[in-house]
Design a protein around this motif. Structure first.
Motif, PDB file in Angstrom:
ATOM      1  N   LYS A  67       0.570  -1.673   0.537  1.00 11.24           N
ATOM      2  CA  LYS A  67      -0.068  -0.161  -0.130  1.00 11.24           C
ATOM      3  C   LYS A  67       1.084   1.291  -0.100  1.00 11.24           C
ATOM      4  N   SER A  68       2.196   0.977   0.933  1.00 10.30           N
ATOM      5  CA  SER A  68       2.781   2.381   0.993  1.00 10.30           C
ATOM      6  C   SER A  68       3.769   3.083  -0.070  1.00 10.30           C
ATOM      7  N   MET A  69       4.471   2.058  -0.988  1.00  9.32           N
ATOM      8  CA  MET A  69       4.987   2.126  -1.916  1.00  9.32           C
ATOM      9  C   MET A  69       5.169   0.722  -3.252  1.00  9.32           C
ATOM     10  N   PRO A  84       7.698   6.702  -0.540  1.00  5.98           N
ATOM     11  CA  PRO A  84       6.780   5.750   0.127  1.00  5.98           C
ATOM     12  C   PRO A  84       5.568   6.220   1.051  1.00  5.98           C
ATOM     13  N   VAL A  85       4.246   6.715   1.162  1.00  9.14           N
ATOM     14  CA  VAL A  85       3.944   6.902   1.756  1.00  9.14           C
ATOM     15  C   VAL A  85       3.240   5.961   2.617  1.00  9.14           C
TER      16      VAL A  85
END
Lengths: 219, 310
Positions: free
Chosen positions: A166-168, A175-176
């Motif tokens: 989900k992040s990256m 990266p979120v």
């Protein structure tokens, strides 16, 4: 690049990149960290959704054991340019593995992995072979069974990570921040029955996934 | 540290020593009973009290940075809980960027910008960024949840920090500074949580919000309101410029809306199907589980004080 210089490059990478990204920017919660092998030869089998997976796995181990941890990753990806090749090998500590079918007379693509395990290293591999769709597991490749066959006494420890895809996800660079959950499973041993071994590994991943994943109803 | 604050932290220290002492005695008296949760909770209170001391004991910037980091962690917890669309990652990065910017306005003491930045500019910017991405399925839910998260975890919490930017004001016992208002708000909000919990355990019979939070009782709520209001009235002249009557009102405001913030976050967690928002604070859950009441009390207390006294 052996010895203290190579080791300090890797420590520097973990302290300067992996820790800030994984521990501060993302935040991580680990279940059953004590199940991680403290010394090799051992094999860590992890699910693969993101480039952050390697950083996260490295951050799970005690800092001083980092030179002993070696992730195996696709040669075609990390050999795209000379600096990426140098960086992945000496700074991240990656063992390149050639993907795809082996031609007759070619060297076994896992040779370097065998050598690492012989040297008592902890080898990290991604049995899905590719990062695939975010937060979904692809079919497991049997390479891990062939690897374990050579080292039947080395434990195979499954690790499931949730949130990194989900992040990256594939194709993104920043990266979120999302909290990441990691679950370490019980060690498996090599057995002669290939299908049985792969099935047991798949079952373990399935169980671990349920420990860290909040099911969301899609509507 | 200024004025009454050293004594106030001394009182907190005494309170925590007492709480730890009582738990230790209980554990010794009833070795078979399980007090792990209470023990963990009190241990975490020690950490949180130290963090407050550290934040208010130095330069104001330290407190503003600590609050910005808390907002970041609370927003991250919220975003990790709710379902998000992969396409919105770029929108989320913009939302995260709003956190340092919002706290920058606070440290500049630019009130006009502080008060409209997230409710107006970020509110208008996020949907624009989403339209550029072009995915319309789940649009309303995505823009609604992300902005709601920013409002609760960043906009609301940043009001605590803005108390520090308020000018010094004459009080009944000398000059009142922002640090004292922050202490007043945080201690009353957190003690109100504890008081409601304890009164509920002691006398709780009738559920007040059975569908949202089955453990909350009318008795706990009323007991909490009385305890907090009394404390607010006692502390008011020392920590705030509020008159005795307004101190009483501040107490009612903090206890009533502390409860509201608590049940609102409970409703969010129940919707998602988790008990705690995270695991960062042993015994409490996540940051969001501890800041829940503050998401209501911070802006309400701030505007109460700001309207009548600044």
């Amino acid at each position: 690049m052996r010895g203290w210089f190579g080791a300090s490059l890797r420590l520097l990478f973990v302290v300067g990149v992996a820790y800030p990204v994984v521990l501060l920017w993302l935040g991580i919660h680990v279940r059953h960290r004590e199940r991680l092998p403290s010394k090799g030869p051992a094999i860590i089998a992890a699910n693969h959704n993101s480039h952050l997976d390697i950083l996260t796995l490295l951050s799970l181990f005690p800092l001083l054991s980092i030179p002993n941890i070696q992730p195996a990753a696709a040669a075609d990806y990390f050999h795209k340019s000379w600096w990426l090749r140098w960086f992945s090998r000496h700074v991240i500590g990656i063992i390149p593995v050639v993907r795809g079918a082996v031609q007759l007379g070619e060297e076994d693509p896992l040779t370097e992995c065998y050598r690492a395990l012989e040297a008592g290293k902890v080898l990290v591999i991604f049995p899905e072979g590719t990062r695939g769709q975010p937060e979904q597991m692809a079919e497991l490749k049997a390479g891990i069974w062939y690897l374990a066959k050579r080292f039947p006494h080395a434990p195979v420890v499954p690790v499931y990570m949730h949130g990194l895809g989900k992040s990256m996800p594939k194709g993104t660079l920043i990266p979120v921040p999302f909290y990441v959950k990691v679950a370490v499973g019980n060690a498996l041993r090599w057995v002669d029955d290939k299908a049985g071994f792969m099935h047991a590994l798949r079952e373990q991943f399935h169980k671990l996934r349920h420990k860290v994943y909040i099911p969301v109803e899609d509507d | 540290m200024y004025g009454i604050l050293p004594y106030a932290f001394g009182a907190i220290l005494a309170l925590l020593v007492t709480a730890s002492g009582i738990t230790a005695t209980l554990i010794r008296l009833h070795p078979t009973r399980n007090y792990t949760s209470v023990k963990l909770r009190i241990q975490t209170w020690w950490w949180l009290a130290s963090l407050l001391f550290f934040s208010l004991g130095f330069h104001r910037t330290v407190a503003v940075v600590v609050l910005a980091v808390l907002s970041f962690m609370a927003f991250k917890e919220f975003i990790s809980l709710i379902p998000t669309r992969p396409i919105d990652n770029s929108v989320l990065l913009l939302a995260y960027l709003a956190i340092p910017v919002q706290y920058l306005w606070v440290s500049m003491a630019w009130y006009g910008m502080f008060i409209i930045f997230i409710p107006v500019y970020v509110f208008l910017l996020l949907p624009l960024r989403m339209v550029i991405n072009g995915e319309t399925k789940g649009f309303v839910r995505a823009v609604g949840t992300i902005h709601w998260g920013l409002m609760t975890t960043v906009f609301s919490i940043s009001h605590v920090a803005y108390l520090l930017a308020l000018p010094a004001h004459a009080g009944a016992h000398g000059e009142v500074r922002g640090e004292m208002l922050v202490f007043y708000l945080l201690v009353l909000t957190q003690l109100n949580d504890v008081a409601q919990f304890l009164w509920g355990k002691l006398l709780g019979r009738h559920q007040v919000a059975p569908k949202v939070s089955p453990n909350k009782t009318v008795e706990g709520l009323v007991g909490g309101i009385i305890t907090t209001t009394l404390l607010a009235w006692l502390m008011g002249p020392w920590f705030t410029p509020l008159s005795p009557l307004y101190s009483l009102l501040a107490g009612v405001l903090i206890s009533l809306f502390g409860f509201t913030g608590d049940v609102v976050i409970s409703a969010v967690k129940r919707d998602i199907g988790v008990k705690d928002a995270g695991r960062l604070l042993p015994g409490h859950g996540g940051i969001l589980d501890r800041l829940d009441s503050l998401t209501y009390t911070a802006p309400l207390f701030f505007h109460f004080v700001y309207y009548f006294y600044y």
